[in-house]
Design an enzyme around this catalytic site. Structure first.
Site, PDB file in Angstrom:
ATOM      1  N   LYS A 184      -1.715   1.597 -45.566  1.00  0.00           N
ATOM      2  CA  LYS A 184      -1.383   0.169 -45.603  1.00  0.00           C
ATOM      3  C   LYS A 184      -2.052  -0.492 -46.792  1.00  0.00           C
ATOM      4  O   LYS A 184      -3.224  -0.240 -47.068  1.00  0.00           O
ATOM      5  CB  LYS A 184      -1.976  -0.493 -44.344  1.00  0.00           C
ATOM      6  CG  LYS A 184      -0.980  -0.767 -43.258  1.00  0.00           C
ATOM      7  CD  LYS A 184      -1.653  -1.553 -42.153  1.00  0.00           C
ATOM      8  CE  LYS A 184      -1.004  -1.195 -40.842  1.00  0.00           C
ATOM      9  NZ  LYS A 184      -1.695  -1.710 -39.683  1.00  0.00           N
ATOM     10  N   ARG A 195      -2.855  -4.358 -48.034  1.00  0.00           N
ATOM     11  CA  ARG A 195      -2.745  -5.780 -47.699  1.00  0.00           C
ATOM     12  C   ARG A 195      -2.681  -6.577 -49.004  1.00  0.00           C
ATOM     13  O   ARG A 195      -3.599  -6.508 -49.823  1.00  0.00           O
ATOM     14  CB  ARG A 195      -3.938  -6.215 -46.830  1.00  0.00           C
ATOM     15  CG  ARG A 195      -3.887  -7.673 -46.408  1.00  0.00           C
ATOM     16  CD  ARG A 195      -4.828  -7.984 -45.264  1.00  0.00           C
ATOM     17  NE  ARG A 195      -4.426  -7.409 -43.993  1.00  0.00           N
ATOM     18  CZ  ARG A 195      -3.452  -7.869 -43.226  1.00  0.00           C
ATOM     19  NH1 ARG A 195      -2.762  -8.928 -43.601  1.00  0.00           N
ATOM     20  NH2 ARG A 195      -3.160  -7.279 -42.091  1.00  0.00           N
ATOM     21  N   ASP A 219       4.080  10.184 -33.737  1.00  0.00           N
ATOM     22  CA  ASP A 219       2.874   9.509 -33.230  1.00  0.00           C
ATOM     23  C   ASP A 219       2.596  10.025 -31.825  1.00  0.00           C
ATOM     24  O   ASP A 219       3.481  10.594 -31.183  1.00  0.00           O
ATOM     25  CB  ASP A 219       3.109   7.990 -33.204  1.00  0.00           C
ATOM     26  CG  ASP A 219       1.810   7.201 -33.359  1.00  0.00           C
ATOM     27  OD1 ASP A 219       0.720   7.794 -33.276  1.00  0.00           O
ATOM     28  OD2 ASP A 219       1.896   5.973 -33.562  1.00  0.00           O
ATOM     29  N   GLN A 230      -8.289   2.044 -24.006  1.00  0.00           N
ATOM     30  CA  GLN A 230      -9.542   1.253 -23.953  1.00  0.00           C
ATOM     31  C   GLN A 230     -10.660   2.260 -23.683  1.00  0.00           C
ATOM     32  O   GLN A 230     -11.037   2.535 -22.544  1.00  0.00           O
ATOM     33  CB  GLN A 230      -9.486   0.196 -22.837  1.00  0.00           C
ATOM     34  CG  GLN A 230     -10.790  -0.583 -22.656  1.00  0.00           C
ATOM     35  CD  GLN A 230     -10.891  -1.837 -23.487  1.00  0.00           C
ATOM     36  OE1 GLN A 230      -9.898  -2.504 -23.753  1.00  0.00           O
ATOM     37  NE2 GLN A 230     -12.106  -2.188 -23.905  1.00  0.00           N
ATOM     38  N   GLU A 259       0.843  -1.202   0.000  1.00  0.00           N
ATOM     39  CA  GLU A 259       0.000   0.000   0.000  1.00  0.00           C
ATOM     40  C   GLU A 259       0.880   1.255   0.000  1.00  0.00           C
ATOM     41  O   GLU A 259       1.993   1.252   0.531  1.00  0.00           O
ATOM     42  CB  GLU A 259      -0.923   0.012   1.224  1.00  0.00           C
ATOM     43  CG  GLU A 259      -2.006  -1.041   1.124  1.00  0.00           C
ATOM     44  CD  GLU A 259      -3.025  -0.966   2.255  1.00  0.00           C
ATOM     45  OE1 GLU A 259      -2.872  -0.118   3.160  1.00  0.00           O
ATOM     46  OE2 GLU A 259      -3.966  -1.779   2.233  1.00  0.00           O
TER      47      GLU A 259
HETATM   48  C1  R5P Z   1      -2.360   3.779 -31.664  1.00  0.00           C
HETATM   49  O1  R5P Z   1      -3.481   4.102 -31.988  1.00  0.00           O
HETATM   50  C2  R5P Z   1      -1.341   4.757 -31.171  1.00  0.00           C
HETATM   51  O2  R5P Z   1      -1.491   6.013 -31.760  1.00  0.00           O
HETATM   52  C3  R5P Z   1       0.054   4.230 -31.439  1.00  0.00           C
HETATM   53  O3  R5P Z   1       0.235   4.137 -32.845  1.00  0.00           O
HETATM   54  C4  R5P Z   1       0.245   2.884 -30.827  1.00  0.00           C
HETATM   55  O4  R5P Z   1      -0.084   2.925 -29.471  1.00  0.00           O
HETATM   56  C5  R5P Z   1       1.697   2.449 -30.979  1.00  0.00           C
HETATM   57  O5  R5P Z   1       1.852   1.192 -30.399  1.00  0.00           O
HETATM   58  P1  R5P Z   1       3.151   0.321 -30.639  1.00  0.00           P
HETATM   59  O6  R5P Z   1       4.338   1.196 -30.364  1.00  0.00           O
HETATM   60  O7  R5P Z   1       3.002  -0.800 -29.642  1.00  0.00           O
HETATM   61  O8  R5P Z   1       3.119  -0.162 -32.035  1.00  0.00           O
END
Ligand code: R5P
Length: 281
Positions: free
Chosen positions: A181, A183, A207, A87, A36
């Protein structure tokens, strides 16, 4: 007005104190044998700014305890990194909406909240007090300028991060795009800039979060194959879990920078000025 912080945000709180001229009040943190947490702050003021990134359970509990310790004060809570924000929906029946649970709990005893480049700004509505998201995008643009790259291309790793990449690039007048992307089969996916050509250019992939580094490592390898001169990585929140740094360097990334919303070796962009502008406005 005085500043308090949890253990994860000590450096950022110190820098914010220097930037604002406000006093940073020291806090004693302890962990009991049963795990704790305990804390005792010094004397606070009528108004308190708590700077407290939530990166794990202990930092979350410390944030709650700091707000409780300031019960006679009007508290502005700054969450430089709001963990659990990813989440933000119930994808499967029975799941907790973690962002909501954290936001509701952290609304207790505070008058307003600031987050910084939180993963999803819709999460702000989960707080039970006014909440606003601040952005380090312009500071990131200024930092990238100091790398001295020749006409760099700022790239978001996906369409979701394109708005962030645009705001990093625009004040410093860099080109900007996002990766898309394609595929080709169940296992083969390629990524390339949607509009621009990375060949012969220095690329900075930006990012909000680098977590495992998987997203940026894949993007980096693809860009090198497409003839990029060099690839650099920049994020606001450097989580770097599961060997994230090594994954990026082994994918050919030349430099990695994050901000001090999560304090680490790569924290070379500070949120202090941004927090100062918000709390003193
Ligand atoms: C996702 O929506 C976030 O903007 C990042 O792109 C993501 O959290 C990156 O995760 P990681 O470094 O595990 O690929």
């Amino acid at each position: 007005m005085k500043i308090l912080c949890n253990e994860k945000s000590q450096v950022l709180a110190g820098k914010t104190a220097l930037a604002t001229g406000l006093e940073l009040v020291a806090t004693d943190f302890k962990k009991f044998p049963d795990g704790e947490l305990y804390l005792k702050t010094g004397k606070t003021d009528e108004e308190t700014v708590i700077i407290s990134s939530v990166t794990d359970s202990d930092s979350f509990i410390q944030t709650l305890l700091l707000a409780d310790a300031c019960e006679d004060s009007e508290v502005t809570l700054v969450l430089p990194y709001m963990g659990y924000a990813r989440q933000d929906k119930r994808f499967n029946e029975g799941e907790a909406i973690s962002a909501r649970a954290i936001a509701r709990a952290l609304s207790e005893g505070v008058s307003r909240v600031y987050t910084i480049n939180t993963h999803e700004t819709d999460n702000l509505s989960f707080f039970r007090v006014p909440a606003e998201d601040l952005s380090l995008a312009p500071y990131m643009g200024e930092y990238i300028k100091t790398l001295g790259l020749d006409d760099p291309l700022i790239l978001a790793p996906d369409a979701g991060a394109a708005v962030f990449a645009k705001s990093v690039a625009e004040k410093v007048h860099f080109d900007c795009d996002h990766l898309s992307k394609t595929r080709h089969s169940g296992t083969e996916v390629t990524m390339q800039p949607k509009e621009l050509d990375a060949s012969g250019r220095s690329v900075v992939i930006v990012d909000d979060i680098i977590s495992t580094g998987g997203t940026l490592a894949t993007a980096s390898k693809m860009l090198m194959m497409q003839g990029a001169v060099s690839v650099h990585a920049a994020c606001v929140h450097g989580v770097f879990s599961g060997g994230g740094y090594a994954k990026l360097y082994s994918a050919g990334v030349k430099s990695i920078v994050s901000s001090d919303t999560i304090e680490s070796a790569s924290s070379r962009i500070s949120a202090a000025e941004c927090i100062k502008n918000a709390v003193l406005s």
